[in-house]
Write a protein that holds these residues in place. Structure first.
Motif, mmCIF file in Angstrom:
data_model
loop_
_atom_site.group_PDB
_atom_site.id
_atom_site.type_symbol
_atom_site.label_atom_id
_atom_site.label_comp_id
_atom_site.label_asym_id
_atom_site.label_seq_id
_atom_site.Cartn_x
_atom_site.Cartn_y
_atom_site.Cartn_z
ATOM 1 N N PRO A 220 46.906 62.708 53.664
ATOM 2 C CA PRO A 220 45.611 62.416 53.044
ATOM 3 C C PRO A 220 45.609 61.018 52.437
ATOM 4 O O PRO A 220 46.594 60.594 51.822
ATOM 5 N N CYS A 221 44.520 60.307 52.606
ATOM 6 C CA CYS A 221 44.444 58.933 52.126
ATOM 7 C C CYS A 221 43.125 58.698 51.410
ATOM 8 O O CYS A 221 42.052 58.951 51.974
ATOM 9 N N GLY A 222 43.197 58.235 50.184
ATOM 10 C CA GLY A 222 42.008 57.857 49.446
ATOM 11 C C GLY A 222 41.715 56.381 49.624
ATOM 12 O O GLY A 222 42.542 55.616 50.132
ATOM 13 N N VAL A 223 40.542 55.965 49.196
ATOM 14 C CA VAL A 223 40.147 54.563 49.283
ATOM 15 C C VAL A 223 39.773 54.054 47.908
ATOM 16 O O VAL A 223 38.966 54.677 47.201
ATOM 17 N N LEU A 224 40.392 52.948 47.522
ATOM 18 C CA LEU A 224 39.952 52.204 46.353
ATOM 19 C C LEU A 224 38.946 51.182 46.872
ATOM 20 O O LEU A 224 39.327 50.222 47.549
ATOM 21 N N MET A 225 37.685 51.400 46.609
ATOM 22 C CA MET A 225 36.630 50.509 47.082
ATOM 23 C C MET A 225 36.553 49.342 46.104
ATOM 24 O O MET A 225 35.737 49.314 45.188
ATOM 25 N N ALA A 226 37.451 48.377 46.358
ATOM 26 C CA ALA A 226 37.623 47.298 45.392
ATOM 27 C C ALA A 226 38.003 46.003 46.099
ATOM 28 O O ALA A 226 38.778 46.008 47.059
ATOM 29 N N PRO A 227 37.467 44.898 45.585
ATOM 30 C CA PRO A 227 36.435 44.918 44.557
ATOM 31 C C PRO A 227 35.046 44.979 45.159
ATOM 32 O O PRO A 227 34.822 44.511 46.275
ATOM 33 N N VAL A 228 34.128 45.561 44.415
ATOM 34 C CA VAL A 228 32.705 45.410 44.741
ATOM 35 C C VAL A 228 32.291 44.068 44.143
ATOM 36 O O VAL A 228 32.358 43.877 42.927
ATOM 37 N N ILE A 229 31.902 43.129 44.987
ATOM 38 C CA ILE A 229 31.680 41.747 44.562
ATOM 39 C C ILE A 229 30.198 41.508 44.288
ATOM 40 O O ILE A 229 29.364 41.608 45.196
ATOM 41 N N PRO A 230 29.848 41.210 43.049
ATOM 42 C CA PRO A 230 28.434 41.008 42.696
ATOM 43 C C PRO A 230 27.768 39.935 43.550
ATOM 44 O O PRO A 230 28.372 38.906 43.869
ATOM 45 N N PHE A 231 26.530 40.222 43.941
ATOM 46 C CA PHE A 231 25.658 39.309 44.681
ATOM 47 C C PHE A 231 26.107 39.047 46.119
ATOM 48 O O PHE A 231 25.372 38.446 46.888
ATOM 49 N N LEU A 232 27.311 39.482 46.486
ATOM 50 C CA LEU A 232 27.826 39.222 47.829
ATOM 51 C C LEU A 232 28.160 40.492 48.598
ATOM 52 O O LEU A 232 28.108 40.496 49.825
ATOM 53 N N GLY A 233 28.497 41.555 47.872
ATOM 54 C CA GLY A 233 28.861 42.791 48.561
ATOM 55 C C GLY A 233 28.354 44.037 47.878
ATOM 56 O O GLY A 233 28.880 45.125 48.105
ATOM 57 N N TYR A 284 27.221 34.117 37.998
ATOM 58 C CA TYR A 284 28.521 34.667 37.611
ATOM 59 C C TYR A 284 28.873 34.295 36.180
ATOM 60 O O TYR A 284 29.459 35.099 35.444
ATOM 61 N N GLU A 285 28.549 33.092 35.784
ATOM 62 C CA GLU A 285 28.828 32.693 34.408
ATOM 63 C C GLU A 285 28.086 33.582 33.424
ATOM 64 O O GLU A 285 28.628 33.930 32.360
ATOM 65 N N ALA A 286 26.881 33.993 33.789
ATOM 66 C CA ALA A 286 26.110 34.879 32.919
ATOM 67 C C ALA A 286 26.673 36.297 32.957
ATOM 68 O O ALA A 286 26.825 36.952 31.913
ATOM 69 N N LEU A 287 27.018 36.784 34.162
ATOM 70 C CA LEU A 287 27.481 38.164 34.307
ATOM 71 C C LEU A 287 28.831 38.382 33.628
ATOM 72 O O LEU A 287 29.088 39.440 33.045
ATOM 73 N N TYR A 288 29.686 37.354 33.674
ATOM 74 C CA TYR A 288 31.033 37.483 33.101
ATOM 75 C C TYR A 288 31.184 36.649 31.827
ATOM 76 O O TYR A 288 32.283 36.213 31.482
ATOM 77 N N SER A 289 30.095 36.467 31.114
ATOM 78 C CA SER A 289 30.127 35.644 29.903
ATOM 79 C C SER A 289 30.924 36.284 28.778
ATOM 80 O O SER A 289 31.431 35.584 27.894
ATOM 81 N N PRO A 295 29.640 43.682 32.970
ATOM 82 C CA PRO A 295 29.050 44.526 31.926
ATOM 83 C C PRO A 295 29.089 46.007 32.311
ATOM 84 O O PRO A 295 29.058 46.360 33.492
ATOM 85 N N ARG A 296 29.124 46.860 31.308
ATOM 86 C CA ARG A 296 29.210 48.297 31.561
ATOM 87 C C ARG A 296 28.026 48.805 32.375
ATOM 88 O O ARG A 296 28.181 49.693 33.210
ATOM 89 N N TRP A 297 26.842 48.248 32.124
ATOM 90 C CA TRP A 297 25.680 48.712 32.873
ATOM 91 C C TRP A 297 25.857 48.441 34.358
ATOM 92 O O TRP A 297 25.439 49.259 35.198
ATOM 93 N N TYR A 298 26.512 47.314 34.679
ATOM 94 C CA TYR A 298 26.736 46.995 36.092
ATOM 95 C C TYR A 298 27.793 47.935 36.690
ATOM 96 O O TYR A 298 27.614 48.469 37.790
ATOM 97 N N GLN A 299 28.880 48.133 35.967
ATOM 98 C CA GLN A 299 29.926 49.035 36.454
ATOM 99 C C GLN A 299 29.373 50.441 36.678
ATOM 100 O O GLN A 299 29.668 51.086 37.699
ATOM 101 N N ARG A 300 28.570 50.921 35.729
ATOM 102 C CA ARG A 300 28.011 52.275 35.849
ATOM 103 C C ARG A 300 27.057 52.375 37.030
ATOM 104 O O ARG A 300 27.021 53.389 37.739
#
Length: 354
Positions: A220-233, A284-289, A295-300
């Motif tokens: 059995p193999c799981g997937v870490l869907m990482a990273p989810v890249i903001p604005f690009l993926g 990105y500067e704003a998102l990771y300021s 931000p938690r809202w984005y992760q959620r």
């Protein structure tokens, strides 16, 4: 390893300027088509099983890393900062200056035999990939897996590498005596994005094929869907395409992880961003300021979308849990259920980071 204790000596035998490697280390440069431009620093490590800092977000306490630096060259890799501890560059240097702990298998066997070791779970591939290209030359993982199997020590492996298929038999034999978790990292399936952001890795489709092959062999193999890249993926269509492909490959679980940019990785990622997507820099500067994490809202939001898609496509559980014991079909059908299984407890792949 205590790199700051490794010093060169001058002709009179007194300590000179601090050096990265001592006399017992050998540095070789391979100028071949397979390893062109990569320097391998072969060292004999003093310790191998590492305790994860208590403040870490990781759901495991111990790791093994036979390599430092990674030819996968993922521009976002959070481990880049660790190269600065060795006085090596965290950009190109991280991608091309690979430290190889050539004594890793025998050292691990020694540490697992210590009366102080209590058989805790060991995670591999959580710093740099233990199945990166160098593993094809040094073959450290077979000895590491054999030591873990012989001590019936539970472990998990996270990788982007296809070379894990070489060790199928060892994974199965280890899983006959202990808990084994296998996870493959597939953050997206967009090949254009892959070519620039993960240039040294196998293509996403090849990683999905690894999942299929593991499933065919009863692993059995799981997937870490990482990273989810903001604005690009991270568009709904991109997330759907990726989760659908993961489900079709036969993954047992999918766990999303939004891009995080720790010091070392942050600078290199922004260097890449300015070159390839200059219009996104201010976003990105704003998102990771506020720091390394989105931000938690984005992760959620990402987590919710991926979980909903996983449920739609029939991919299994995604929450934190223990390692899954790999079994063949006959053993799974005939063995006595464990107490927690009789009670209906869900058992899914161990290594989940959210």
């Amino acid at each position: 390893m205590r790199w700051d204790e490794l010093r060169n000596t001058d002709e009179q035998g007194s300590a000179s300027a601090p050096a990265l490697f001592g006399a017992s280390a050998v540095t070789r440069t391979f100028d071949t088509p397979e390893f062109r431009g990569i320097t391998f620093h072969e060292v004999r490590a003093r310790s191998l099983v590492n305790r994860v800092p208590g403040a870490s977000r990781m759901p495991f306490a111990w790791t093994v890393n036979p390599y430092r630096g990674c030819s996968h060259a993922c521009v976002y890799c959070f481990a880049r900062k660790t190269h600065s501890y060795l006085d090596l560059d965290t950009g190109v240097g991280f991608d091309t200056q690979i430290v190889v702990k050539v004594n890793a298998p025998e050292l691990l066997r020694k540490e697992l035999s210590s009366p102080r070791w209590q058989g805790q779970h060991i995670a591999m591939g959580t710093n740099v990939d233990c199945y990166q290209r160098a593993e094809g030359r040094y073959r450290l993982m077979p000895g590491i897996l054999t030591a873990l199997r012989d001590h019936a020590n539970p472990f998990s492996v996270l990788t982007k590498g296809t070379l894990i298929l070489r060790d199928l038999d060892l994974l199965r034999s280890a899983a006959a005596v202990t808990d084994v978790g296998v996870n493959v990292s597939v953050g997206f399936t967009d090949e254009e994005l892959w070519r620039t952001v993960e240039p040294g890795t196998p293509a996403p489709q090849r990683r999905l094929e690894v999942i299929r092959r593991l499933a065919e062999h009863g692993i059995p193999c799981g997937v870490l869907m990482a990273p989810v890249i903001p604005f690009l993926g991270d568009s709904p269509a991109q997330l759907r395409t990726t989760v659908r492909a993961i489900a079709a490959a036969g993954a047992t679980s999918v766990t999303p992880l939004a891009l995080h940019l720790r010091p070392g990785a942050r600078e290199w990622f922004f260097h890449w961003l300015r070159r390839h997507h200059p219009g996104l820099v201010r976003h990105y500067e704003a998102l990771y300021s506020d720091g390394a994490y989105a931000p938690r809202w984005y992760q959620r939001r990402i987590t919710r979308q991926v979980h909903e898609l996983a449920a739609e496509y029939g991919v299994g559980p995604t929450g934190p849990a223990q390692a899954r014991r790999i079994t063949d079909g006959h053993a799974a059908a005939t063995r006595e259920p464990e107490p927690r299984e009789r009670a209906g407890e869900n058992r899914c792949t161990q290594l989940t980071l959210l």
